[in-house]
Design a protein around this motif. Structure first.
Motif, PDB file in Angstrom:
ATOM      1  N   VAL A  45      -8.553  -1.722   4.779  1.00  0.00           N
ATOM      2  CA  VAL A  45      -7.565  -1.008   5.572  1.00  0.00           C
ATOM      3  C   VAL A  45      -7.605   0.461   5.166  1.00  0.00           C
ATOM      4  O   VAL A  45      -7.519   0.782   3.992  1.00  0.00           O
ATOM      5  CB  VAL A  45      -6.149  -1.598   5.394  1.00  0.00           C
ATOM      6  CG1 VAL A  45      -5.144  -0.857   6.257  1.00  0.00           C
ATOM      7  CG2 VAL A  45      -6.143  -3.085   5.738  1.00  0.00           C
ATOM      8  N   LEU A  46      -7.768   1.337   6.173  1.00  0.00           N
ATOM      9  CA  LEU A  46      -7.840   2.780   5.967  1.00  0.00           C
ATOM     10  C   LEU A  46      -6.548   3.418   6.433  1.00  0.00           C
ATOM     11  O   LEU A  46      -6.079   3.122   7.530  1.00  0.00           O
ATOM     12  CB  LEU A  46      -9.021   3.364   6.734  1.00  0.00           C
ATOM     13  CG  LEU A  46     -10.389   2.859   6.338  1.00  0.00           C
ATOM     14  CD1 LEU A  46     -10.770   1.665   7.171  1.00  0.00           C
ATOM     15  CD2 LEU A  46     -11.394   3.949   6.487  1.00  0.00           C
ATOM     16  N   PHE A  47      -6.020   4.314   5.623  1.00  0.00           N
ATOM     17  CA  PHE A  47      -4.737   4.960   5.904  1.00  0.00           C
ATOM     18  C   PHE A  47      -4.961   6.459   6.077  1.00  0.00           C
ATOM     19  O   PHE A  47      -5.142   7.186   5.097  1.00  0.00           O
ATOM     20  CB  PHE A  47      -3.757   4.719   4.757  1.00  0.00           C
ATOM     21  CG  PHE A  47      -3.513   3.265   4.479  1.00  0.00           C
ATOM     22  CD1 PHE A  47      -2.521   2.566   5.134  1.00  0.00           C
ATOM     23  CD2 PHE A  47      -4.307   2.571   3.562  1.00  0.00           C
ATOM     24  CE1 PHE A  47      -2.301   1.221   4.868  1.00  0.00           C
ATOM     25  CE2 PHE A  47      -4.092   1.230   3.295  1.00  0.00           C
ATOM     26  CZ  PHE A  47      -3.090   0.548   3.958  1.00  0.00           C
ATOM     27  N   SER A  48      -4.941   6.938   7.318  1.00  0.00           N
ATOM     28  CA  SER A  48      -5.129   8.371   7.541  1.00  0.00           C
ATOM     29  C   SER A  48      -3.997   8.965   8.333  1.00  0.00           C
ATOM     30  O   SER A  48      -3.127   8.275   8.788  1.00  0.00           O
ATOM     31  CB  SER A  48      -6.463   8.629   8.246  1.00  0.00           C
ATOM     32  OG  SER A  48      -6.529   7.947   9.465  1.00  0.00           O
ATOM     33  N   ALA A  55       0.821  -1.211   0.000  1.00  0.00           N
ATOM     34  CA  ALA A  55       0.000   0.000   0.000  1.00  0.00           C
ATOM     35  C   ALA A  55       0.857   1.264   0.000  1.00  0.00           C
ATOM     36  O   ALA A  55       0.452   2.290   0.543  1.00  0.00           O
ATOM     37  CB  ALA A  55      -0.926  -0.008   1.209  1.00  0.00           C
ATOM     38  N   THR A  56       2.021   1.210  -0.619  1.00  0.00           N
ATOM     39  CA  THR A  56       2.882   2.392  -0.619  1.00  0.00           C
ATOM     40  C   THR A  56       2.229   3.575  -1.332  1.00  0.00           C
ATOM     41  O   THR A  56       2.574   4.720  -1.063  1.00  0.00           O
ATOM     42  CB  THR A  56       4.260   2.086  -1.243  1.00  0.00           C
ATOM     43  OG1 THR A  56       4.075   1.544  -2.550  1.00  0.00           O
ATOM     44  CG2 THR A  56       5.045   1.114  -0.365  1.00  0.00           C
ATOM     45  N   ASP A  57       1.243   3.312  -2.189  1.00  0.00           N
ATOM     46  CA  ASP A  57       0.516   4.394  -2.842  1.00  0.00           C
ATOM     47  C   ASP A  57      -0.368   5.159  -1.848  1.00  0.00           C
ATOM     48  O   ASP A  57      -0.823   6.260  -2.150  1.00  0.00           O
ATOM     49  CB  ASP A  57      -0.324   3.866  -4.009  1.00  0.00           C
ATOM     50  CG  ASP A  57      -1.276   2.751  -3.610  1.00  0.00           C
ATOM     51  OD1 ASP A  57      -0.883   1.884  -2.804  1.00  0.00           O
ATOM     52  OD2 ASP A  57      -2.410   2.732  -4.107  1.00  0.00           O
ATOM     53  N   CYS A  58      -0.582   4.612  -0.665  1.00  0.00           N
ATOM     54  CA  CYS A  58      -1.375   5.270   0.381  1.00  0.00           C
ATOM     55  C   CYS A  58      -0.494   6.009   1.381  1.00  0.00           C
ATOM     56  O   CYS A  58      -0.994   6.617   2.323  1.00  0.00           O
ATOM     57  CB  CYS A  58      -2.251   4.250   1.113  1.00  0.00           C
ATOM     58  SG  CYS A  58      -3.497   3.489   0.066  1.00  0.00           S
ATOM     59  N   TYR A  59       0.812   5.963   1.183  1.00  0.00           N
ATOM     60  CA  TYR A  59       1.775   6.630   2.055  1.00  0.00           C
ATOM     61  C   TYR A  59       1.934   8.067   1.572  1.00  0.00           C
ATOM     62  O   TYR A  59       2.275   8.306   0.424  1.00  0.00           O
ATOM     63  CB  TYR A  59       3.118   5.904   2.005  1.00  0.00           C
ATOM     64  CG  TYR A  59       4.196   6.501   2.866  1.00  0.00           C
ATOM     65  CD1 TYR A  59       4.238   6.240   4.232  1.00  0.00           C
ATOM     66  CD2 TYR A  59       5.178   7.314   2.317  1.00  0.00           C
ATOM     67  CE1 TYR A  59       5.238   6.783   5.024  1.00  0.00           C
ATOM     68  CE2 TYR A  59       6.182   7.849   3.097  1.00  0.00           C
ATOM     69  CZ  TYR A  59       6.203   7.594   4.453  1.00  0.00           C
ATOM     70  OH  TYR A  59       7.190   8.121   5.236  1.00  0.00           O
ATOM     71  N   ALA A  60       1.687   9.027   2.469  1.00  0.00           N
ATOM     72  CA  ALA A  60       1.767  10.441   2.081  1.00  0.00           C
ATOM     73  C   ALA A  60       2.834  11.180   2.877  1.00  0.00           C
ATOM     74  O   ALA A  60       2.691  12.366   3.157  1.00  0.00           O
ATOM     75  CB  ALA A  60       0.404  11.098   2.250  1.00  0.00           C
ATOM     76  N   GLY A  61       3.882  10.491   3.267  1.00  0.00           N
ATOM     77  CA  GLY A  61       4.976  11.142   3.989  1.00  0.00           C
ATOM     78  C   GLY A  61       4.725  11.217   5.477  1.00  0.00           C
ATOM     79  O   GLY A  61       5.056  10.303   6.213  1.00  0.00           O
ATOM     80  N   VAL A  62       4.113  12.308   5.926  1.00  0.00           N
ATOM     81  CA  VAL A  62       3.896  12.510   7.362  1.00  0.00           C
ATOM     82  C   VAL A  62       2.611  11.861   7.862  1.00  0.00           C
ATOM     83  O   VAL A  62       2.333  11.866   9.058  1.00  0.00           O
ATOM     84  CB  VAL A  62       3.897  14.012   7.723  1.00  0.00           C
ATOM     85  CG1 VAL A  62       5.248  14.628   7.430  1.00  0.00           C
ATOM     86  CG2 VAL A  62       2.792  14.750   7.004  1.00  0.00           C
ATOM     87  N   SER A  63       1.826  11.306   6.956  1.00  0.00           N
ATOM     88  CA  SER A  63       0.580  10.628   7.338  1.00  0.00           C
ATOM     89  C   SER A  63       0.143   9.726   6.184  1.00  0.00           C
ATOM     90  O   SER A  63       0.798   9.675   5.151  1.00  0.00           O
ATOM     91  CB  SER A  63      -0.525  11.646   7.640  1.00  0.00           C
ATOM     92  OG  SER A  63      -0.901  12.325   6.456  1.00  0.00           O
ATOM     93  N   GLY A  64      -0.974   9.076   6.407  1.00  0.00           N
ATOM     94  CA  GLY A  64      -1.562   8.313   5.320  1.00  0.00           C
ATOM     95  C   GLY A  64      -2.268   9.268   4.367  1.00  0.00           C
ATOM     96  O   GLY A  64      -2.543  10.422   4.693  1.00  0.00           O
ATOM     97  N   SER A  65      -2.575   8.795   3.191  1.00  0.00           N
ATOM     98  CA  SER A  65      -3.190   9.629   2.158  1.00  0.00           C
ATOM     99  C   SER A  65      -4.678   9.869   2.383  1.00  0.00           C
ATOM    100  O   SER A  65      -5.282  10.705   1.717  1.00  0.00           O
ATOM    101  CB  SER A  65      -2.999   8.975   0.789  1.00  0.00           C
ATOM    102  OG  SER A  65      -3.699   7.732   0.764  1.00  0.00           O
TER     103      SER A  65
END
Length: 110
Positions: free
Chosen positions: A107-110, A36-46
């Motif tokens: 899975v939710l990425f926030s 899910a690296t496409d959901c990684y936004a640096g300092v948080s999830g996307s």
């Protein structure tokens, strides 16, 4: 800021939760384990979510087992690292159990 990651069953109930601080280098590794690296936004999830199938969760557990030694007694004596690895194990295991019952897990990425 930080990474708050939730696992949900098909009824929308939270079945797993893990948090990483915005500077935790293990956060990106965790996203990678879940493909899910496409959901990684640096300092948080996307803010995005992914529905992961049973085979995807089995693959995540395999990758986690290759990355981290399951025998925590042999891990470095860094208490935080040992705790964090146990939390990652709990998250993946809970999501895997849900996927075994329901065929998938969200899975939710926030």
């Amino acid at each position: 800021m930080g990474h708050d990651i939730y696992g949900q069953n098909k009824a929308g109930e939270a079945i797993a939760y893990i948090r990483f601080t915005m500077r935790d280098s293990c956060a990106y590794t965790f996203y990678h384990l879940l493909d899910a690296t496409d959901c990684y936004a640096g300092v948080s999830g996307s803010g995005d979510s992914k529905t992961l199938s049973l085979p995807q969760m089995e693959k995540a557990l395999e990758a986690k087992n290759e990355l981290f030694n399951e025998d925590f007694s042999k891990q470095p004596k860094d208490d935080f690292l040992v705790w964090q690895q146990k939390e990652i194990q709990k998250f993946i295991t809970s999501c895997l159990e849900t996927a075994q019952k329901e065929g998938s897990v969200k899975v939710l990425f926030s």
